[in-house]
Design an enzyme around this catalytic site. Structure first.
Site, PDB file in Angstrom:
ATOM      1  N   CYS A 261       0.892  -1.121   0.147  1.00  0.00           N
ATOM      2  CA  CYS A 261      -0.169  -0.194  -0.057  1.00  0.00           C
ATOM      3  C   CYS A 261       0.867   1.388  -0.216  1.00  0.00           C
ATOM      4  O   CYS A 261       1.845   1.237   0.165  1.00  0.00           O
ATOM      5  CB  CYS A 261      -0.411   0.255   1.368  1.00  0.00           C
ATOM      6  SG  CYS A 261      -1.727  -1.394   1.335  1.00  0.00           S
TER       7      CYS A 261
ATOM      8  N   ARG B  93       1.087   1.209  -5.927  1.00  0.00           N
ATOM      9  CA  ARG B  93       1.714   0.367  -4.941  1.00  0.00           C
ATOM     10  C   ARG B  93       0.253   0.368  -4.860  1.00  0.00           C
ATOM     11  O   ARG B  93      -0.113  -0.778  -3.732  1.00  0.00           O
ATOM     12  CB  ARG B  93       2.010   1.719  -3.556  1.00  0.00           C
ATOM     13  CG  ARG B  93       3.135   1.544  -3.935  1.00  0.00           C
ATOM     14  CD  ARG B  93       3.441   2.882  -2.666  1.00  0.00           C
ATOM     15  NE  ARG B  93       3.610   1.280  -1.014  1.00  0.00           N
ATOM     16  CZ  ARG B  93       5.054   0.732  -1.980  1.00  0.00           C
ATOM     17  NH1 ARG B  93       6.095   0.882  -2.126  1.00  0.00           N
ATOM     18  NH2 ARG B  93       5.381   0.056  -0.492  1.00  0.00           N
TER      19      ARG B  93
ATOM     20  N   TRP C 283      -3.530  -2.207  -1.212  1.00  0.00           N
ATOM     21  CA  TRP C 283      -4.086  -2.819  -2.377  1.00  0.00           C
ATOM     22  C   TRP C 283      -4.198  -4.552  -0.884  1.00  0.00           C
ATOM     23  O   TRP C 283      -3.287  -4.221  -0.250  1.00  0.00           O
ATOM     24  CB  TRP C 283      -2.246  -2.924  -2.911  1.00  0.00           C
ATOM     25  CG  TRP C 283      -2.559  -4.824  -3.240  1.00  0.00           C
ATOM     26  CD1 TRP C 283      -2.140  -5.366  -2.628  1.00  0.00           C
ATOM     27  CD2 TRP C 283      -2.971  -4.632  -4.679  1.00  0.00           C
ATOM     28  NE1 TRP C 283      -1.807  -6.235  -4.213  1.00  0.00           N
ATOM     29  CE2 TRP C 283      -2.770  -5.541  -4.837  1.00  0.00           C
ATOM     30  CE3 TRP C 283      -3.050  -4.046  -5.972  1.00  0.00           C
ATOM     31  CZ2 TRP C 283      -2.607  -6.143  -6.482  1.00  0.00           C
ATOM     32  CZ3 TRP C 283      -3.619  -4.422  -6.990  1.00  0.00           C
ATOM     33  CH2 TRP C 283      -2.971  -5.882  -7.496  1.00  0.00           C
TER      34      TRP C 283
ATOM     35  N   ASN D 233       0.985   0.178   6.333  1.00  0.00           N
ATOM     36  CA  ASN D 233       1.523  -0.685   4.901  1.00  0.00           C
ATOM     37  C   ASN D 233       2.387  -1.989   5.505  1.00  0.00           C
ATOM     38  O   ASN D 233       3.478  -1.552   6.012  1.00  0.00           O
ATOM     39  CB  ASN D 233       2.582   0.487   3.825  1.00  0.00           C
ATOM     40  CG  ASN D 233       3.595  -0.434   3.226  1.00  0.00           C
ATOM     41  OD1 ASN D 233       2.675  -1.690   2.540  1.00  0.00           O
ATOM     42  ND2 ASN D 233       3.710  -0.503   3.070  1.00  0.00           N
ATOM     43  N   GLY D 234       1.931  -2.776   4.964  1.00  0.00           N
ATOM     44  CA  GLY D 234       2.549  -4.510   5.412  1.00  0.00           C
ATOM     45  C   GLY D 234       1.467  -5.208   5.849  1.00  0.00           C
ATOM     46  O   GLY D 234       0.594  -5.314   5.343  1.00  0.00           O
TER      47      GLY D 234
ATOM     48  N   GLU E 296       9.872 -19.798 -19.095  1.00  0.00           N
ATOM     49  CA  GLU E 296       9.700 -18.666 -18.809  1.00  0.00           C
ATOM     50  C   GLU E 296      10.581 -18.231 -18.805  1.00  0.00           C
ATOM     51  O   GLU E 296      10.533 -16.703 -19.098  1.00  0.00           O
ATOM     52  CB  GLU E 296       9.467 -18.809 -17.111  1.00  0.00           C
ATOM     53  CG  GLU E 296       9.809 -17.460 -16.295  1.00  0.00           C
ATOM     54  CD  GLU E 296       7.779 -16.944 -16.775  1.00  0.00           C
ATOM     55  OE1 GLU E 296       7.469 -17.383 -17.734  1.00  0.00           O
ATOM     56  OE2 GLU E 296       8.180 -15.053 -16.402  1.00  0.00           O
TER      57      GLU E 296
ATOM     58  N   LYS F 257      10.002 -14.620 -21.637  1.00  0.00           N
ATOM     59  CA  LYS F 257      10.063 -13.139 -21.268  1.00  0.00           C
ATOM     60  C   LYS F 257      10.819 -12.730 -22.174  1.00  0.00           C
ATOM     61  O   LYS F 257      10.223 -11.120 -22.424  1.00  0.00           O
ATOM     62  CB  LYS F 257      10.533 -13.377 -19.916  1.00  0.00           C
ATOM     63  CG  LYS F 257      10.702 -11.905 -19.078  1.00  0.00           C
ATOM     64  CD  LYS F 257       8.872 -12.383 -18.085  1.00  0.00           C
ATOM     65  CE  LYS F 257       7.997 -12.753 -19.250  1.00  0.00           C
ATOM     66  NZ  LYS F 257       7.271 -13.008 -17.379  1.00  0.00           N
TER      67      LYS F 257
ATOM     68  N   GLU G 118       8.361 -12.221 -25.066  1.00  0.00           N
ATOM     69  CA  GLU G 118       7.109 -10.663 -25.048  1.00  0.00           C
ATOM     70  C   GLU G 118       8.003  -9.249 -24.676  1.00  0.00           C
ATOM     71  O   GLU G 118       7.165  -8.179 -25.301  1.00  0.00           O
ATOM     72  CB  GLU G 118       6.158 -11.098 -23.645  1.00  0.00           C
ATOM     73  CG  GLU G 118       6.869 -10.715 -22.264  1.00  0.00           C
ATOM     74  CD  GLU G 118       5.829 -11.186 -21.789  1.00  0.00           C
ATOM     75  OE1 GLU G 118       5.993 -11.919 -20.524  1.00  0.00           O
ATOM     76  OE2 GLU G 118       4.665 -10.900 -21.584  1.00  0.00           O
TER      77      GLU G 118
ATOM     78  N   HIS H 141      17.284 -34.487 -31.222  1.00  0.00           N
ATOM     79  CA  HIS H 141      16.042 -34.783 -31.646  1.00  0.00           C
ATOM     80  C   HIS H 141      15.871 -34.249 -32.401  1.00  0.00           C
ATOM     81  O   HIS H 141      14.767 -34.007 -33.114  1.00  0.00           O
ATOM     82  CB  HIS H 141      14.784 -35.392 -30.757  1.00  0.00           C
ATOM     83  CG  HIS H 141      15.427 -36.487 -29.530  1.00  0.00           C
ATOM     84  ND1 HIS H 141      15.858 -37.548 -30.057  1.00  0.00           N
ATOM     85  CD2 HIS H 141      15.925 -36.746 -28.155  1.00  0.00           C
ATOM     86  CE1 HIS H 141      15.985 -38.984 -29.086  1.00  0.00           C
ATOM     87  NE2 HIS H 141      16.575 -38.004 -28.238  1.00  0.00           N
TER      88      HIS H 141
ATOM     89  N   LYS I 162      -1.727  -6.383 -20.478  1.00  0.00           N
ATOM     90  CA  LYS I 162      -1.516  -7.151 -18.146  1.00  0.00           C
ATOM     91  C   LYS I 162      -2.273  -8.239 -18.156  1.00  0.00           C
ATOM     92  O   LYS I 162      -2.081  -9.405 -17.451  1.00  0.00           O
ATOM     93  CB  LYS I 162      -1.556  -5.775 -17.452  1.00  0.00           C
ATOM     94  CG  LYS I 162      -0.925  -6.213 -16.292  1.00  0.00           C
ATOM     95  CD  LYS I 162       0.133  -6.832 -15.876  1.00  0.00           C
ATOM     96  CE  LYS I 162       0.234  -7.494 -14.705  1.00  0.00           C
ATOM     97  NZ  LYS I 162       1.696  -7.973 -15.080  1.00  0.00           N
TER      98      LYS I 162
HETATM   99  C1  AGP Z   1       3.262 -12.718 -18.751  1.00  0.00           C
HETATM  100  O1  AGP Z   1       4.664 -11.842 -18.825  1.00  0.00           O
HETATM  101  C2  AGP Z   1       2.514 -13.132 -19.251  1.00  0.00           C
HETATM  102  N1  AGP Z   1       1.777 -11.460 -19.267  1.00  0.00           N
HETATM  103  C3  AGP Z   1       0.744 -13.761 -19.568  1.00  0.00           C
HETATM  104  O2  AGP Z   1       1.940 -15.059 -19.771  1.00  0.00           O
HETATM  105  C4  AGP Z   1       0.214 -13.765 -18.446  1.00  0.00           C
HETATM  106  O3  AGP Z   1       0.924 -14.761 -17.371  1.00  0.00           O
HETATM  107  C5  AGP Z   1      -0.983 -14.479 -18.312  1.00  0.00           C
HETATM  108  O4  AGP Z   1      -1.714 -13.767 -19.337  1.00  0.00           O
HETATM  109  C6  AGP Z   1      -1.629 -15.055 -17.475  1.00  0.00           C
HETATM  110  O5  AGP Z   1      -1.644 -13.725 -16.326  1.00  0.00           O
HETATM  111  P1  AGP Z   1      -2.841 -14.467 -15.576  1.00  0.00           P
HETATM  112  O6  AGP Z   1      -1.503 -14.187 -14.659  1.00  0.00           O
HETATM  113  O7  AGP Z   1      -3.489 -12.450 -14.922  1.00  0.00           O
HETATM  114  O8  AGP Z   1      -3.641 -14.937 -15.556  1.00  0.00           O
END
Ligand code: AGP
Length: 606
Positions: free
Chosen positions: A2, A27, A78, A104-105, A481, A485, A488, A504, A601
């Site tokens: 927060c 935050r 938050w 906050n915490g 992962e 990263k 994207e 393979h 997002k």
């Molecule tokens: C992660 O870097 C991505 N932006 C994306 O893969 C994300 O993890 C995915 O859309 C799932 O989102 P969520 O965790 O909000 O469900």
């Protein structure tokens, strides 16, 4: 996470507080409030205005116009304990109405403290952990506020940055902190308090930084500091010269970098009081009969799914239940074999991902028990699931998920321990697994120090077109992962392969100008992965290895050494250099790392 702000001086407090909150909204933004000491004849009264929603809603509240006082505290929330609502918003008052507190915490022992207060005749109106603080201060107050705050701090477990005001000491704001940020900004005939520098940077560049378990008494012309035992502490003022843009991100260039660096604290808060060596994990799942399950499905999308893949090994090892991980978008259309003997675990940062919601509905229709791991309190997935466990990562603003991932893997592993203990599978190995989990925040912090070496490598290879990540077991899970990263935010083509699969087929792609990143943190498979890397080097690839093993190989371009941990937990550590790598590559290419093209997002469409 927060945001808190405080003001004491000659100006009206409300506008200063609201402006501070607006710049702290990153935050948290599910509710906001202020408390101000308002002149009333020759005395002061506490005026509190708060509500659910963003700071803008508070700003438009006409009640604020009646507040003229010059001393106030404010909060943007938050939610972690208790849904976003007016009653759960800060500031919170004690039962006498004399002490207003923002916090906050996370107070980890709030259940015990609530009981203590209730046993002593106090009433608690909210579901928050915070409301115990003003009431404990009231309980401990014998005319000396410093003593009351110090005694209260000694009773609190967890993290806090708090501000306290009261008509009983109308010329002061008392602040204290442990494991949550707090700064005091110094002005002329006025002083400021904030979670982060940006909130008050418009007023001052001179700051005091509180250390752990310190108290500050802030008056308009004076600030004094004390340790928890009330010994006075001296501090130097630090001058901070930041521009407006960097200040919004607390000095970091981008939210993504800021969020990468927040991981030690986010993991610490996610572990919170859930895990300790001397007692069983209790996640509020006592009503779940884990013996009834013959299969576990972990379902999610993107990074959240990768968190599931990284944790599958732990479920099978410690709970001894076959565990499958599936993409929500596939799971929902393939008639999965699930029934009341299946435990379905859904993972989502936002709690709003359309495919994950649809998969969750399907699992419920099939009679499966559903547990969700979610970051955003009160989101759709939390309302639909039988049980929700919250990661305490705080708001994640960058589209590329970083701290949510490490917190998801952390919490999934705590869930593993909960299930294993419920099934009676306690063992020495499980105990040492618990210790390894508890060491993670410090080890992640240590791992962040690899940044220079990672940047160096990124500076060399950022123009390349193809990049591969390889590993085995959990090292393969984290490779996926790392590859996502990179794709994207840098728009470089990248794939993750189980290291043994390279020969393979994919090895046909390795030639001069290709980069291969190997993850080798498992002593059992490291040699094998190194052989696969040698095969890539022979074909002209530049190679970087992330490892916690003692590797000596002159042919490898870069070796990033990370701290050792249980190999099941290693993704939480080895993902850090991969996040940094993607970040530095994207920066080299002058890309907007926080808002990569074509991505959102929260993906609320199919
Ligand atoms: C992660 O870097 C991505 N932006 C994306 O893969 C994300 O993890 C995915 O859309 C799932 O989102 P969520 O965790 O909000 O469900």
């Amino acid at each position: 996470m927060c945001g808190i702000v405080g003001y004491i001086g000659n100006k009206k407090a409300v506008p200063v507080l609201i402006n501070g909150l607006l710049s702290l909204e990153y935050r948290g933004y599910d509710s906001a409030g202020v408390a101000v000491l308002n002149p009333n004849n020759s005395d002061y009264i506490l005026k509190v205005v708060k509500d659910k929603g963003r700071v803008k809603i508070l700003q438009d509240n006409s009640e604020l116009e009646t507040i003229t006082g010059n001393v106030g505290i404010a909060h943007t929330r938050w939610a972690t304990h208790g849904m976003p609502s007016k009653v759960n918003s800060h500031p919170h008052l004690d039962n006498s109405g004399k002490f207003a507190v923002v916090h906050n915490g996370i107070i980890e022992n709030y259940v015990d403290l609530r009981k203590k207060l209730l046993d002593n005749g106090y009433t608690l109106y909210s579901d928050t952990d915070t409301e115990v603080i003003p009431n404990l201060i009231h309980m401990n107050y014998n005319g000396d506020i410093l003593e009351a705050v110090s005694k209260t701090m000694k009773e609190l477990k967890g993290s806090y940055a708090i501000e306290v005001i009261s008509p009983l000491f109308a010329d002061k704001i008392i602040v204290a902190k442990k494991d949550s940020p707090l700064v005091v900004g110094i002005g002329e005939d006025e002083n400021f308090i904030a979670s982060d520098i940006p909130a008050v940077l418009a007023h001052t560049n001179n700051f005091y930084f509180l250390d752990e378990q310190e108290i500050a008494v802030v008056e308009k012309n004076l600030v004094k500091f004390y340790d928890i035992n009330l010994n006075e502490v001296t501090k130097d003022i630090k001058n901070i010269e930041w521009d407006a843009e960097s200040s919004e991100k607390n000095g970091y260039e981008d939210y993504m970098l800021k969020e990468i660096y927040e991981q030690p604290q986010a993991i610490r808060e996610t572990i919170g009081s859930r895990l300790s060596l001397d007692k069983k994990v209790s996640l509020g799942l006592e009503n779940v009969d884990f013996k009834a399950f013959n299969k576990i499905y972990i379902v999610a999308c993107g990074t959240a799914m990768h968190a599931g893949i990284a944790s599958k090994y732990a479920f099978e090892k410690f709970c001894k239940i076959p565990t499958e991980v599936d993409m929500a978008s596939e799971f929902r259309y393939r008639n999965p074999l699930i029934d009341e003997h299946t435990l379905c675990i859904f993972i989502s940062q936002s709690g709003e991902t359309a495919d994950t919601i649809a998969a969750l509905r399907l699992a419920k229709e099939a009679g499966s028990t559903t547990i969700s791991i979610v970051n955003v309190i009160g989101s759709s997935i939390t309302r639909l699931s039988d049980y929700t466990l919250y990661t305490h990562a705080g708001p994640e603003i960058a589209v590329a998920s970083t701290k949510a991932y490490t917190c998801q893997v952390t919490l999934l592993n705590i869930l593993v321990i909960n299930i294993a203990e419920s099934l009676g599978y306690e063992s020495k190995e499980l105990n040492s697994f618990k210790s390894s989990l508890l060491e993670l925040p410090d080890k992640v912090k240590q791992t962040l120090e690899t940044n220079k070496l990672v940047k160096d490598f990124a500076d060399k290879v950022y123009t390349q077109k193809d990049l591969y990540f390889i590993g085995r077991g959990t090292d393969y899970a984290v490779s996926m992962e790392g590859s996502l990263k990179l794709k994207e935010i840098s728009y470089i083509h990248s794939e993750a392969y189980a290291a043994g699969e390279l020969k393979h087929g994919p090895i046909a792609l390795i030639e001069n100008g290709v980069t291969v990143i190997g993850i080798a943190t498992n002593p059992i498979t490291t040699e094998k992965t190194l052989s696969n890397l040698e095969e890539s080097i022979t074909r002209g690839a530049s190679v970087l290895v992330v490892t916690n093993q003692n590797i000596k190989n002159d042919k490898i371009d870069y070796i990033i050494n990370v701290p050792e941990t249980d190999s099941i937990l290693s993704p939480i550590i080895s993902v850090i250099p991969l996040q940094l790598f993607a970040y530095y590559i994207a920066k080299n290419k002058n890309l907007d790392v926080d808002k990569p093209r074509n991505l959102a997002k929260s993906v609320t469409v199919e």
